[in-house]
Design a protein around this motif. Structure first.
Motif, PDB file in Angstrom:
ATOM      1  N   ALA A 208       0.824  -1.210   0.000  1.00 41.50           N
ATOM      2  CA  ALA A 208       0.000   0.000   0.000  1.00 41.50           C
ATOM      3  C   ALA A 208       0.858   1.260   0.000  1.00 41.50           C
ATOM      4  N   ASP A 209       2.102   1.144   0.480  1.00 43.34           N
ATOM      5  CA  ASP A 209       2.999   2.305   0.522  1.00 43.34           C
ATOM      6  C   ASP A 209       3.750   2.522  -0.784  1.00 43.34           C
ATOM      7  N   GLY A 210       3.486   1.660  -1.772  1.00 41.93           N
ATOM      8  CA  GLY A 210       4.143   1.797  -3.061  1.00 41.93           C
ATOM      9  C   GLY A 210       5.508   1.157  -3.148  1.00 41.93           C
TER      10      GLY A 210
ATOM     11  N   MET B 189       7.099  -8.423  -0.398  1.00 45.20           N
ATOM     12  CA  MET B 189       7.067  -9.883  -0.460  1.00 45.20           C
ATOM     13  C   MET B 189       5.966 -10.431   0.441  1.00 45.20           C
ATOM     14  N   LYS B 190       5.070  -9.563   0.903  1.00 40.28           N
ATOM     15  CA  LYS B 190       3.952 -10.043   1.709  1.00 40.28           C
ATOM     16  C   LYS B 190       3.052 -10.924   0.846  1.00 40.28           C
TER      17      LYS B 190
END
Length: 454
Positions: free
Chosen positions: A149-151, A155-156
């Protein structure tokens, strides 16, 4: 061999002092088609203080996690153990599972008087996170770059799965994570079958050990290491007690400098986190490649024959090999003995006679389990067995034992913030660090619970 993909949701990050609250798994066939599906959840144990950050991520409330409508932790862990035993032999794989989910399961099994190593005995193990990281390096055409989400590159699991076309039904739910993992596994198995085959091959300890014996030089992928993650190694020995721990030398380091080092200097070199000593755990799903398959893509410009000659010069020097083994053993980390039973799983093996009594503990009615616990020789298991009875059937314990355990639960909640487990005071500190906590009713409710204990 069947393949089992599993995931856990927990109250925090400590495998010793947090607990599993949700579990999901699927058993798939060779074509990666789901044959069996299993998911379950449980309530909190009385002594567990969940971390506010875990509640923040999952959105669960303390009231939900303590609801009497949820089954007990003991019941859930026992069911997982029965399911894993029934699914064996199989390859049990997860996402960051070797370091996290499996450790939580092992410690939960141990604390519930069940065989802790059920996924290792006659089974195989694998970690999809390591696989994903390796594929992203070796075959970037197979896995599209994933972003959080932070751009930033991520690797989640859900970020990787969504980048591969997965339609998410919700992250941080055990079964949703299993479904995302299965999607990623199918993408890799179809797009990079050679890497998938290597991953599955070395999910078994025997295959990894045989490979290390046969290959003079090989490439290992270490998912946690700095840099690119690949190592150019030659095996030279093993731990004298833990045979699965193989000692290897990183051939990108100067062998001449290693030869010229004093014994003390060699030990210090081997103690370095990014030093020339690499420990390959053959029972922990290492990702290994023959040098000739990946040398050009992982160490471009390196000449295969030069590396082979270097490795052979090490192995032919018996005096050097002895020094390397001595230094490797001396460089092993030394851990102190913990006074807390939760941290004592790896202190020593469980005696066979106590393993039989552990099985009996689960076979007899609760009214007889105190008698079984009294016959166990291992003091760790006696304490855990008595605690299990206290959590499930406290009225079966003598008044003195029940009073002592009542106090132990209170002490877990009221301890100071330096305790190795989450206390009410440390949870409040964690809660204060969550900037939008007031926007989450479950965190507001939990703050009120914590305030009662401080």
């Amino acid at each position: 061999m069947a393949l089992v993909l599993f995931d856990t949701e927990t109250t925090g990050l400590s495998r010793h002092f947090d607990q599993i609250i949700e579990f999901g798994a699927v058993r798939v066939n060779d074509d990666l088609e789901v044959e069996e599906h299993f998911e379950t959840a449980c309530r909190l144990q009385p002594h567990i203080v969940p971390t506010p950050s875990a509640l923040h991520v999952t959105g669960r409330s303390y009231a939900e996690l303590t609801s009497p409508l949820r089954r007990s932790h003991f019941e859930m862990i026992s069911e997982i153990h029965r399911r894993f035993t029934g699914w064996s032999p199989a390859a049990f794989i997860g996402y960051n599972s070797i370091r996290f989910d499996e450790e939580f399961l092992r410690h939960a099994f141990y604390q519930c008087l069940l065989e802790p190593y059920v996924t290792s005995i006659g089974n195989a193990r694998g970690d999809v996170l390591k696989l994903v990281r390796a594929v992203s390096k070796l075959r970037p055409d197979v896995l599209p770059a994933a972003y959080g989400a932070d751009g930033q590159r991520s690797m989640k699991l859900h970020d990787v799965a969504i980048a591969c076309g997965f339609k998410s039904n919700g992250a941080h739910e055990a079964m949703a994570d299993v479904e995302a993992m299965l999607w990623v596994v199918k993408v890799i198995a179809n797009g990079a079958p050679e890497i998938w085959s290597s991953f599955m091959r070395f999910s078994t300890k025997a295959a990894a050990q045989e490979f290390l014996q046969e290959e003079d030089v090989f490439v290992s992928f270490e998912a946690e290491t700095a840099g690119q993650g690949f190592r150019l190694l030659t095996a030279f020995g093993q731990h004298p007690v833990q045979s699965a721990r193989r000692y290897c030398l990183d051939l990108t380091f100067s062998v001449d400098a290693i030869r010229g080092a004093s014994d003390c200097e060699l030990v210090e070199m081997f103690k370095q986190r990014e030093g020339p000593l690499r420990r390959v755990k053959t029972n922990a799903s290492p990702l290994l490649f023959p040098m000739y398959e990946v040398l050009e893509s992982t160490f471009p410009g390196t000449v295969e024959e030069d590396v082979l000659n270097l490795a052979r010069s090490v192995h032919s020097d018996e005096s050097l090999v002895r020094r390397l083994n001595t230094a490797a053993l001396a460089a092993e980390p030394v851990y102190g003995v913990s006074p807390h039973v939760e941290q004592q799983l790896y202190d020593r093996f469980i005696p066979d006679i106590d393993k039989a009594l552990m099985q009996q503990f689960h076979a007899v009615p609760w009214a007889l389990r105190n008698e079984v616990v009294a016959r166990i020789s291992d003091d760790r298991l006696r304490r855990l067995g008595q605690r299990a009875i206290y959590f499930e059937m406290p009225h079966l314990l003598p008044d003195k034992s029940r009073t002592m355990l009542d106090k132990a639960v209170r002490d877990r909640w009221t301890g100071d913030a330096t305790a190795p487990w989450t206390t009410a005071s440390s949870a409040l500190l964690d809660l204060d660090a969550i900037s939008d906590r007031l926007a989450h009713p479950n965190l507001v409710e939990f703050a009120e619970v914590l305030a009662q204990w401080t």
